[in-house]
Design an enzyme around this catalytic site. Structure first.
Site, PDB file in Angstrom:
ATOM      1  N   GLU A   1      -6.300  -0.588  15.949  1.00 30.02           N
ATOM      2  CA  GLU A   1      -6.842  -1.710  14.777  1.00 30.02           C
ATOM      3  C   GLU A   1      -5.749  -2.863  14.213  1.00 30.02           C
ATOM      4  OE1 GLU A   1      -8.252  -2.394  10.466  1.00 30.02           O
ATOM      5  OE2 GLU A   1      -7.912  -0.116  10.796  1.00 30.02           O
TER       6      GLU A   1
ATOM      7  N   ARG B   1       2.369   1.073   9.930  1.00 35.76           N
ATOM      8  CA  ARG B   1       2.108   1.653   8.480  1.00 35.76           C
ATOM      9  C   ARG B   1       2.506   1.561   7.591  1.00 35.76           C
ATOM     10  NH1 ARG B   1      -3.455   3.842   7.830  1.00 35.76           N
ATOM     11  NH2 ARG B   1      -3.196   4.843  10.575  1.00 35.76           N
TER      12      ARG B   1
ATOM     13  N   ARG C   1       1.259  -1.362  -0.246  1.00 37.67           N
ATOM     14  CA  ARG C   1       0.033  -0.185  -0.184  1.00 37.67           C
ATOM     15  C   ARG C   1       0.761   0.694   0.486  1.00 37.67           C
ATOM     16  NH1 ARG C   1      -4.841  -1.835   4.538  1.00 37.67           N
ATOM     17  NH2 ARG C   1      -5.319  -3.606   3.619  1.00 37.67           N
TER      18      ARG C   1
ATOM     19  N   ARG D   1       0.847  -6.177  13.058  1.00 37.23           N
ATOM     20  CA  ARG D   1       0.742  -5.554  14.214  1.00 37.23           C
ATOM     21  C   ARG D   1       0.279  -6.389  14.962  1.00 37.23           C
ATOM     22  NH1 ARG D   1      -3.461  -1.485  12.041  1.00 37.23           N
ATOM     23  NH2 ARG D   1      -2.157   0.577  10.058  1.00 37.23           N
TER      24      ARG D   1
ATOM     25  N   SER E   1     -10.170  -5.896   9.878  1.00 33.54           N
ATOM     26  CA  SER E   1     -11.503  -5.431  10.015  1.00 33.54           C
ATOM     27  C   SER E   1     -12.570  -5.911   9.050  1.00 33.54           C
ATOM     28  CB  SER E   1     -11.278  -4.394   8.791  1.00 33.54           C
ATOM     29  OG  SER E   1     -11.639  -3.018   9.675  1.00 33.54           O
TER      30      SER E   1
END
Length: 428
Positions: free
Chosen positions: A348, A276, A261, A393, A351
């Site tokens: 987070e 990130r 990403r 994560r 999801s």
């Protein structure tokens, strides 16, 4: 993506249902294009009818050996007019399709209303924060001190927002991947997939990344291929342009892939550590279900992601996202957030979303009842996906929650078989 007839007949109600979620949709342009398409379609149909009748009249004149040159010239002009209108219609349809692809999914009725994350609703918590006997250190300080995380060399090799894991750090990442895949395939009933990491434009469009989010993607310079931002893209597209037998549903897949990403909209956010990155590992869960099954499947899928954290003994909470905080394609989303002691905050880690028929319509993924059933219909499936989990994560959470006063890391019991029986990570 919406059925154009439904969109035409329900444009105002669709806009109202989307609320702030559809704030950047050019609704007036959309309405104009819908009306233009309808008018051009009517016009071209009238001209085709005129051409058909005129052609019959020309044929009759020729049979009767009457002069037909004027009639033939008139029909040629009609044919040229039809071509002009068809070109206009094609342009309107292309513009309408592009706008249609940029309209987000309608939220499910159970989704809380709100403009941002402040309106999200906590559904439940599991476990409790660890009791640390010394001030909590960040995962990057712990990892660098242990010699298992190297950000400087990653920056030299690639640039910012990359990391190198070495020694026990690399092995712990691999252990997490195997633990997650093993649990999902042997206990949760998913079929493992190892998909391509490069996909075409059609695949990205089907799952909703294109055309709206192209700036967030890494694209090859000389070929129209994209590096996947998540395994959701290739795995959902496994059944693009297919009609599945009803008896095969639900279909459940799990896949480990690296993900890529650009993080184009995250300048200045989480610039340190593993939270990130431009490249990270993730285990994904993807489900194809009948519409009446899909919300039961959402609860099931979310529970499977939670099971990973429970097995690792990590404190977490589940959040129901509000209408203004959900992703573009989702009808309902649960975020799972894990506790990070150094931040004294939940972050987070997964999801889990139900997209209902939104992706299936874009990708033409349908199902049909038994062939012998008299009233069997072909319908769009519902697609779901969730992280099960984001591996980097999860590693962050283990480093921070299992840190010891001497800087070592205790390895959770479930991971020790994958680590050759190792119980602690010590300085290397």
């Amino acid at each position: 993506m919406y059925d154009l007839r439904h969109l035409r007949d329900n444009l105002d109600s669709t806009r109202e249902q989307l609320g702030p979620r559809g704030a950047d949709v050019p609704w007036d342009n959309l309405r104009t294009l819908i009306e233009q398409r309808r008018a051009l379609t009517t016009h071209v149909e009238q001209l085709r009818s005129e051409l058909k009748k005129g052609s019959e009249d020309v044929a009759k004149l020729k049979r009767e050996k009457q002069p037909a040159d004027a009639a033939m010239a008139a029909m040629k002009a009609v044919g040229e007019r039809i071509k002009t209108i068809e070109d206009e219609l094609r342009g309107a349809e292309e513009a309408l399709t592009d706008l249609n692809l940029r309209i987000p999914n309608l939220p499910h009725a159970s989704v809380p209303a709100g403009n941002n994350e402040s309106s999200n609703v906590e559904a439940r918590r599991w476990g409790s924060p660890p009791t640390l006997t010394a001030p909590a250190k960040s995962h990057w300080d712990l990892g660098e001190a242990l010699g298992i995380l190297d950000f400087d060399r990653a920056a030299k090799i690639a640039g910012a927002r990359f990391a190198v894991l070495t020694g026990s750090g690399a092995r712990l990442e691999r252990a997490l991947i195997n633990y997650m895949l093993d649990l999902h395939t042997t206990q949760h009933g998913y079929r493992e997939v190892l998909p391509p990491l490069l996909v075409n434009r059609t695949s990205m469009t089907a799952t909703g990344q294109l055309p709206k989010f192209e700036d967030d993607l890494f694209r090859l310079r000389d070929e129209d291929y994209f590096l996947i931002p998540t395994a959701e893209v290739p795995v959902t597209n496994l059944h693009r342009d297919e009609i599945l037998p009803e008896t095969s549903l639900p279909i459940r897949y799990t896949a480990y892939t690296p993900c890529f990403r650009r993080e184009a909209g995250s300048y200045g956010k989480d610039t340190r550590g593993l939270i990130r990155l431009h490249q990270f590992n993730k285990v994904e869960l993807v489900v194809f279900a009948k519409p009446e099954q899909s919300y039961e499947e959402l609860e099931r899928l979310t529970g499977h992601a939670e099971a990973i954290l429970q097995g690792l003994g990590l404190h977490y909470r589940v959040i129901t996202l509000c209408t203004g905080d959900m992703g573009f394609s989702a009808a309902k989303t649960y975020d799972i957030e894990v506790w990070l002691p150094s931040q004294n905050h939940f972050r987070e880690i997964s999801s889990c979303s139900n997209f209902e028929g939104f992706q299936a319509r874009r990708g033409s993924i349908r199902y049909k009842g038994p062939a012998g059933k008299k009233d069997a219909k072909t319908e769009f499936v519902h697609t779901l996906n969730g992280s099960g989990l984001a591996v980097g994560r999860t590693l962050v959470a283990i480093l921070e929650n299992y840190q010891q006063p001497d800087g070592s890391i205790t390895i959770p019991d479930v991971l020790r078989p994958y680590m050759g029986g190792l119980e602690r990570i010590l300085k290397e």
